[in-house]
Write an enzyme that holds these catalytic residues in place. Structure first.
Site, PDB file in Angstrom:
ATOM      1  N   ASN A  10      -5.432  25.765 -17.505  1.00 36.37           N
ATOM      2  CA  ASN A  10      -6.439  25.157 -16.631  1.00 36.37           C
ATOM      3  C   ASN A  10      -6.717  26.156 -15.517  1.00 36.37           C
ATOM      4  OD1 ASN A  10      -7.915  23.663 -14.816  1.00 36.37           O
ATOM      5  ND2 ASN A  10      -6.252  22.232 -14.301  1.00 36.37           N
ATOM      6  N   LYS A  12      -8.903  26.049 -13.225  1.00 35.63           N
ATOM      7  CA  LYS A  12      -9.393  25.450 -11.969  1.00 35.63           C
ATOM      8  C   LYS A  12     -10.587  26.262 -11.444  1.00 35.63           C
ATOM      9  CE  LYS A  12      -4.849  23.528 -11.336  1.00 35.63           C
ATOM     10  NZ  LYS A  12      -3.800  23.034 -10.438  1.00 35.63           N
ATOM     11  N   HIS A  93      -7.697  14.838 -14.098  1.00 32.41           N
ATOM     12  CA  HIS A  93      -6.738  15.698 -13.397  1.00 32.41           C
ATOM     13  C   HIS A  93      -6.507  15.151 -11.987  1.00 32.41           C
ATOM     14  CE1 HIS A  93      -4.967  19.133 -11.367  1.00 32.41           C
ATOM     15  NE2 HIS A  93      -4.606  19.553 -12.565  1.00 32.41           N
ATOM     16  N   GLU A  95      -6.337  16.506  -9.226  1.00 24.76           N
ATOM     17  CA  GLU A  95      -7.243  17.036  -8.191  1.00 24.76           C
ATOM     18  C   GLU A  95      -8.591  16.324  -8.238  1.00 24.76           C
ATOM     19  OE1 GLU A  95      -6.671  21.175  -9.202  1.00 24.76           O
ATOM     20  OE2 GLU A  95      -4.597  20.986  -8.511  1.00 24.76           O
ATOM     21  N   GLU A 162       1.491  15.151 -15.484  1.00 21.63           N
ATOM     22  CA  GLU A 162       1.566  16.136 -14.418  1.00 21.63           C
ATOM     23  C   GLU A 162       1.960  15.443 -13.114  1.00 21.63           C
ATOM     24  OE1 GLU A 162      -1.037  19.802 -15.389  1.00 21.63           O
ATOM     25  OE2 GLU A 162      -2.294  18.331 -14.401  1.00 21.63           O
ATOM     26  N   GLY A 168       1.301  23.269  -8.672  1.00 23.71           N
ATOM     27  CA  GLY A 168       1.084  24.406  -7.767  1.00 23.71           C
ATOM     28  C   GLY A 168       2.155  24.571  -6.704  1.00 23.71           C
ATOM     29  N   SER A 207       3.599  23.505 -12.469  1.00 22.91           N
ATOM     30  CA  SER A 207       4.467  24.667 -12.222  1.00 22.91           C
ATOM     31  C   SER A 207       5.179  25.188 -13.475  1.00 22.91           C
ATOM     32  CB  SER A 207       5.480  24.362 -11.111  1.00 22.91           C
ATOM     33  OG  SER A 207       4.804  24.146  -9.878  1.00 22.91           O
TER      34      SER A 207
END
Ligand code: PGA
Length: 250
Positions: A10, A12, A93, A95, A162, A168, A207
């Site tokens: 991904n 991003k 996702h 985000e 996730e 991250g 991660s």
């Protein structure tokens, strides 16, 4: 791993045309490991160029609109993604859920639209740190699954677990916690889809890197990885693809 491993990058909001050389290198790695399914979800601006060149890997979107067309400034529809050469899309996702206020219902509508256009779907779920600390992680994820999975069937579907606090941050859950969550997700998939729920790949994301991929991919019911930062260079992503291949070869 009982199912074909699925390793997805991904990207991003990262990647310019100059970065296509990394994608080419990742595609060559994918060609060396035909037993592993490899995908990259670049920003929309690179989907077409990357898909034109990809031989062994699939190219996908990071998000999709629920409607096929219309007055939705800035959005991209599933038929557009498919037309640009995408074979799958990520939906839900964290985000998108947190920064764009997407609800489970929104995510479900996107998943339905993607599949109607012939795209595979990677549907993301995951708890926040506060939810885990409160002992609610499995309940939260189960609620997200029941609220956002398409009800029509499991075809073309993958789930990505996730944990929001692992994305991250360099932090990953323990192997025991990953195993427990993937077992719980499998039970929900079977409750929703019956036997077909056993064939849905459950990816772990958050991660994942060259150093921990082998351990995470070795956990029961972990069918692959959704990788952010470590998918941006062919070198680090190749190590994760390699870890998946080694696990199936034993
Ligand atoms: P990360 O991102 O690998 O950089 O933690 C994963 C993701 O958000 O899909």
């Amino acid at each position: 791993m009982a199912l074909r491993p699925y390793i997805v990058g991904n990207w991003k909001m990262n990647g310019l045309r100059a970065t296509l050389s990394e994608a080419r290198a990742i595609d060559r790695v994918a060609a060396r490991y035909p037993a592993v399914d490899v995908g990259i979800a670049p920003p929309f601006t690179l989907v077409h160029a990357m898909a034109e060149e990809a031989q062994a890997m699939a190219v996908g979107g990071q998000d999709v609109h629920a409607k096929p067309s219309g007055a939705f400034t800035g959005d991209i529809s599933a038929p557009m993604l498919e037309d640009a050469g995408a074979r799958f899309t990520i939906v839900g996702h964290s985000e998108r859920r947190s920064l764009h206020g997407e609800s489970d219902g929104d995510v479900q509508a996107k998943a339905v639209a993607a599949r109607a256009a012939g795209l595979g779907v990677i549907l993301c779920v995951g708890e926040t740190e506060a939810e885990r600390d409160a002992g609610q992680a499995e309940a939260v994820v189960s609620g997200q699954l029941h609220g956002s999975l398409p009800k029509e069937g499991a075809e073309g579907l993958a789930v990505a677990y996730e944990p929001v606090w692992a994305i991250g941050t360099g932090r990953v859950p323990s192997v025991e916690d990953v195993a427990a969550m993937h077992r719980a997700i499998r039970a929900d998939l079977v409750a929703i889809y019956g036997d077909a729920g056993k064939g849905v790949r459950i990816l772990y994301g958050g991660s994942v890197n060259a150093g921990n991929a082998s351990e995470l991919l070795g956990v029961a019911d972990v069918g692959g990885a959704l990788v952010g930062g470590a998918s941006l260079t062919a070198e680090s992503f190749a190590a994760i693809i390699n870890a998946a291949a080694m696990l199936i070869e034993g």
